[in-house]
Design a protein around this motif. Structure first.
Motif, PDB file in Angstrom:
ATOM      1  N   ARG A   1       0.772  -1.242   0.000  1.00  0.00           N
ATOM      2  CA  ARG A   1       0.000   0.000   0.000  1.00  0.00           C
ATOM      3  C   ARG A   1       0.801   1.290   0.000  1.00  0.00           C
ATOM      4  O   ARG A   1       0.226   2.356   0.199  1.00  0.00           O
ATOM      5  CB  ARG A   1      -0.990   0.000   1.160  1.00  0.00           C
ATOM      6  CG  ARG A   1      -0.370  -0.253   2.511  1.00  0.00           C
ATOM      7  CD  ARG A   1      -1.448  -0.222   3.570  1.00  0.00           C
ATOM      8  NE  ARG A   1      -1.353  -1.355   4.469  1.00  0.00           N
ATOM      9  CZ  ARG A   1      -2.293  -1.717   5.309  1.00  0.00           C
ATOM     10  NH1 ARG A   1      -3.401  -1.046   5.353  1.00  0.00           N
ATOM     11  NH2 ARG A   1      -2.132  -2.742   6.096  1.00  0.00           N
TER      12      ARG A   1
ATOM     13  N   TRP B   1      -6.210  -8.321  -1.080  1.00  0.00           N
ATOM     14  CA  TRP B   1      -6.771  -7.055  -1.523  1.00  0.00           C
ATOM     15  C   TRP B   1      -7.721  -7.202  -2.682  1.00  0.00           C
ATOM     16  O   TRP B   1      -7.540  -8.057  -3.534  1.00  0.00           O
ATOM     17  CB  TRP B   1      -5.628  -6.109  -1.920  1.00  0.00           C
ATOM     18  CG  TRP B   1      -4.869  -5.706  -0.724  1.00  0.00           C
ATOM     19  CD1 TRP B   1      -3.863  -6.412  -0.133  1.00  0.00           C
ATOM     20  CD2 TRP B   1      -5.085  -4.562   0.090  1.00  0.00           C
ATOM     21  NE1 TRP B   1      -3.438  -5.751   0.987  1.00  0.00           N
ATOM     22  CE2 TRP B   1      -4.163  -4.611   1.144  1.00  0.00           C
ATOM     23  CE3 TRP B   1      -5.965  -3.485   0.005  1.00  0.00           C
ATOM     24  CZ2 TRP B   1      -4.102  -3.623   2.125  1.00  0.00           C
ATOM     25  CZ3 TRP B   1      -5.898  -2.495   0.980  1.00  0.00           C
ATOM     26  CH2 TRP B   1      -4.971  -2.580   2.027  1.00  0.00           C
TER      27      TRP B   1
ATOM     28  N   HIS C   1      -7.625  -2.104  -5.868  1.00  0.00           N
ATOM     29  CA  HIS C   1      -6.482  -1.542  -5.149  1.00  0.00           C
ATOM     30  C   HIS C   1      -5.167  -1.900  -5.860  1.00  0.00           C
ATOM     31  O   HIS C   1      -4.331  -1.042  -6.128  1.00  0.00           O
ATOM     32  CB  HIS C   1      -6.477  -2.077  -3.718  1.00  0.00           C
ATOM     33  CG  HIS C   1      -5.261  -1.715  -2.935  1.00  0.00           C
ATOM     34  ND1 HIS C   1      -5.153  -0.522  -2.268  1.00  0.00           N
ATOM     35  CD2 HIS C   1      -4.101  -2.365  -2.744  1.00  0.00           C
ATOM     36  CE1 HIS C   1      -3.973  -0.460  -1.693  1.00  0.00           C
ATOM     37  NE2 HIS C   1      -3.317  -1.576  -1.964  1.00  0.00           N
ATOM     38  N   THR C   2      -4.996  -3.178  -6.163  1.00  0.00           N
ATOM     39  CA  THR C   2      -3.776  -3.646  -6.830  1.00  0.00           C
ATOM     40  C   THR C   2      -3.609  -2.954  -8.178  1.00  0.00           C
ATOM     41  O   THR C   2      -2.513  -2.499  -8.536  1.00  0.00           O
ATOM     42  CB  THR C   2      -3.864  -5.168  -7.054  1.00  0.00           C
ATOM     43  OG1 THR C   2      -4.111  -5.784  -5.797  1.00  0.00           O
ATOM     44  CG2 THR C   2      -2.590  -5.713  -7.652  1.00  0.00           C
TER      45      THR C   2
ATOM     46  N   THR D   1     -11.058 -11.255  -3.053  1.00  0.00           N
ATOM     47  CA  THR D   1      -9.605 -11.287  -3.231  1.00  0.00           C
ATOM     48  C   THR D   1      -9.245 -12.370  -4.250  1.00  0.00           C
ATOM     49  O   THR D   1     -10.109 -13.147  -4.655  1.00  0.00           O
ATOM     50  CB  THR D   1      -8.876 -11.623  -1.907  1.00  0.00           C
ATOM     51  OG1 THR D   1      -9.021 -13.033  -1.652  1.00  0.00           O
ATOM     52  CG2 THR D   1      -9.457 -10.843  -0.735  1.00  0.00           C
TER      53      THR D   1
ATOM     54  N   PHE E   1      -8.886  -5.025   5.287  1.00  0.00           N
ATOM     55  CA  PHE E   1      -9.465  -4.308   4.141  1.00  0.00           C
ATOM     56  C   PHE E   1     -10.984  -4.457   4.152  1.00  0.00           C
ATOM     57  O   PHE E   1     -11.521  -5.463   4.575  1.00  0.00           O
ATOM     58  CB  PHE E   1      -8.893  -4.810   2.817  1.00  0.00           C
ATOM     59  CG  PHE E   1      -9.242  -6.231   2.488  1.00  0.00           C
ATOM     60  CD1 PHE E   1     -10.386  -6.541   1.772  1.00  0.00           C
ATOM     61  CD2 PHE E   1      -8.423  -7.275   2.902  1.00  0.00           C
ATOM     62  CE1 PHE E   1     -10.707  -7.855   1.477  1.00  0.00           C
ATOM     63  CE2 PHE E   1      -8.732  -8.581   2.610  1.00  0.00           C
ATOM     64  CZ  PHE E   1      -9.883  -8.876   1.897  1.00  0.00           C
TER      65      PHE E   1
END
Lengths: 395, 205
Positions: free
Chosen positions: A182, A204, A208-209, A275, B63
């Motif tokens: 992050r 994640w 996000h990735t 995920t 998360f």
């Protein structure tokens, strides 16, 4: 594209049997897993670095040095090497040694990867995490690339006329990845150097990735290392596969439900939906991971976590076989079919880097001449030695 | 015509819940007051009960997913926030605090917030001031001076005859409306917008 596995080296009770391996057994299991991955034809084995129970992989180069002799083709890597708490001088020497021993069949991944309490054990402060990563890596690069280094920084003692030994294989430093989940600062660092960027993705949501990888790609182009889509990207992943989806889910569920990281939290169904964890048939794993490139672009390395949560060794070895025989060939075909010719298939190999260095006019610095003026000296003699040091190194 | 979004977060556990009832009244008062100022307000109401499992999951995995990720996005982008919790054991409910714990620590900076709470008796009314307000202040939210506590008896108009619940709700709504009218949320800061360049990082060591 490279496909491989990475271990975090957790010692976890098998929830089916209630049995917990001891540290010795777990270390030996990891060695067996790596050798099996080599025999099965996977491209990469990588080990994490942890200095606290329940993990056992505290000493990656010892482990990888052994594996260098025991394996034939597999690339040996770390996931990650702690650039924050390790002395960069020791990293330079340890990994140059590993590079020489493995004949260049290695690389390493830098990471901060520590929880707060770990930093003080090595005399460091977690609040300086990013700064340590920036300064230490800058020094590490110099120690590999320059034979004699004068250096002064904030986080370690200065160096004067220092030469790290052995010199890198063929005078070319190992290929380096930077892993971050992050911190865009680390993506920026990887882009600045034109190094690889690894996102360990596994906990994640893809959004996000995707954003993080995109940022690295943009900055890679900004620094003139190539087009954004040519940047070197790696992703983490995890799966558990059996012939049928139902079989896989039933067998893996107790491991999921009790896993140290996500156990007793979200349901396996929720977690797999959000995920990259995929529990199902090989085809389901193929479908899920073939789609990764749609989010992050064509990438060069995919590592899977498969030996955690107390899974017995036998099961892990079976997972490696399923990966190598059923999953990787299909994924490779899928990815290669759509990859543009000028986007690299994999990260640069040692041989390719040597060719490139020679083209750029670099000559191999295999050894640096110098007399040992330190060993066996008394403290009084050190002054004299230091006076002569400049001459010894031709400064 | 100017527009604003008010997000209402209710930590009530029952259905129907008096906490939700107070939340709706506070939001209603705010919308009315905004309309009087020529501002159309959209109200989005979140009952934390609906995302309670996701809140705990987020604590365990680090998360937010699914509905909770959307809730966080909503709260972060709101022009004003109405936050209402039941008072349990002298302070905000665990669910309310858990939600606050998993939202981004900068999500509420500068956010106009109206606080409300419910409880059995008026003796709990100051819990808003000594425990809920400091929490929001720590997060650097802009908390309205008036906060509204509703005891069970308030709903029957029995507790406060000098300044009954509807009056207090009206005043609180007016305060939040003033603050919301004065400030439009520019949206969350772009995480990638101000990443220092490598040179900057190196210079700043």
């Amino acid at each position: 594209m490279q496909f491989g596995i990475f271990t975090v080296s957790d010692v976890t009770t098998d929830p089916r049997t209630g049995r917990t391996p001891d540290d010795t057994e777990r270390v030996r299991s990891i060695l067996t897993i790596a050798e099996h991955a080599d025999q099965a034809g996977l491209d990469v084995f990588a080990t994490g670095e942890h200095h606290n129970p329940p993990f056992v992989a505290s000493s990656p180069t010892t482990m990888l040095g052994y594996l260098a002799a025991r394996t034939k083709n597999i690339v040996l890597s770390t996931a990650t090497t702690l650039i924050t708490t390790n002395d960069p001088v020791k990293i330079a020497e340890d990994y140059a040694m590993l590079q020489v021993i493995s004949g260049g069949r290695m690389d390493l991944m830098m990471g901060r990867g520590n929880t707060g309490p770990v930093y003080p054990w090595f005399g460091k402060d977690i609040r300086q995490g990013i700064n340590l990563a920036i300064e230490n890596y800058a020094l590490l690069r110099r120690l590999w690339e320059e034979e004699v280094v004068d250096w002064q920084g904030k986080f370690r003692t200065p160096l004067q006329g220092f030469t790290a030994t052995p010199r890198p294989l063929d005078g070319v430093a190992p290929f380096v990845w930077h892993g971050s989940i992050r911190s865009p600062e680390i993506a920026e660092q990887a882009a600045y150097y034109g190094d690889g960027f690894f996102h360990n993705n596994i906990f994640w949501p893809m959004s996000h990735t995707k954003r993080m990888v995109q940022y690295y790609r943009e900055r890679f182009e900004h620094y003139g290392h190539g087009r954004a889509d040519q940047a070197i990207v790696g992703l983490g992943g995890q799966f558990f596969a059996r012939k049928s989806s139902q079989q896989a889910k039933a067998e893996f569920r107790p491991y999921f439900d009790n896993a140290p990281v996500y156990g007793h939290g979200p349901s396996m169904e929720d977690f797999t939906a959000e995920t990259p964890l995929t529990v199902g048939s090989p085809q389901e794993v193929i479908d899920r991971y073939a789609a990764m490139k749609d989010a992050v672009g064509h990438y060069q390395r995919q590592l899977f976590l498969i030996d955690h949560a107390g899974l017995p060794l036998k099961t892990v070895l079976e997972q490696i076989d399923i990966l190598a025989e059923d999953i990787v060939p299909a994924l490779r075909k899928e990815n290669e079919a759509t990859r543009p010719a000028d986007v690299p298939s994999g990260p640069p190999t040692h041989a390719e880097r040597v060719v490139k260095a020679r083209q750029a006019g670099a000559t191999a610095g295999g050894h640096v001449a110098g007399d040992d003026r330190w060993t066996g000296k008394t403290a009084e003699d050190d002054t004299e030695a230091a006076d002569r040091a400049g001459a010894a190194f031709g400064l | 015509m100017t527009e604003r979004t008010i997000v209402v977060v209710s930590a009530g556990l029952g259905r129907p819940s008096s906490t939700r009832m107070l939340a709706d009244r506070l939001a209603g008062a705010t919308v009315t007051e905004l309309a009087a100022r020529g501002i159309t307000a959209t109200v989005e109401t979140v009952e934390l009960r609906d995302v309670a499992h996701e809140i705990v999951n987020t604590m365990l995995t680090g998360f937010a997913t699914g509905a909770l990720a959307e809730v966080m996005e909503k709260v972060t982008r709101a022009d004003g926030l109405v936050a209402v919790t039941p008072i349990f054991t002298t302070t905000y409910s665990g669910l309310f605090k858990s939600f606050v714990d998993v939202i981004d620590k900068d999500a509420l900076v500068g956010m106009p917030v109206l606080l409300g709470a419910t409880g059995g008796t008026a003796r709990h009314s100051l819990a808003l001031e000594y425990s809920v307000r400091p929490l929001l202040t720590y997060l650097r939210a802009d908390v309205a001076t008036t906060s509204v506590f509703a005891a069970t008896a308030d709903w029957a108009g029995e507790t406060d005859t000098v300044n009954p619940l509807p009056n207090r709700i009206g005043r609180a709504g007016r305060e939040l409306a003033e603050m919301v009218a004065a400030r439009e949320n520019a949206g969350p800061a772009d995480l990638y917008g101000d990443v220092p360049s490598f040179d900057q990082m190196f210079r700043n060591l």
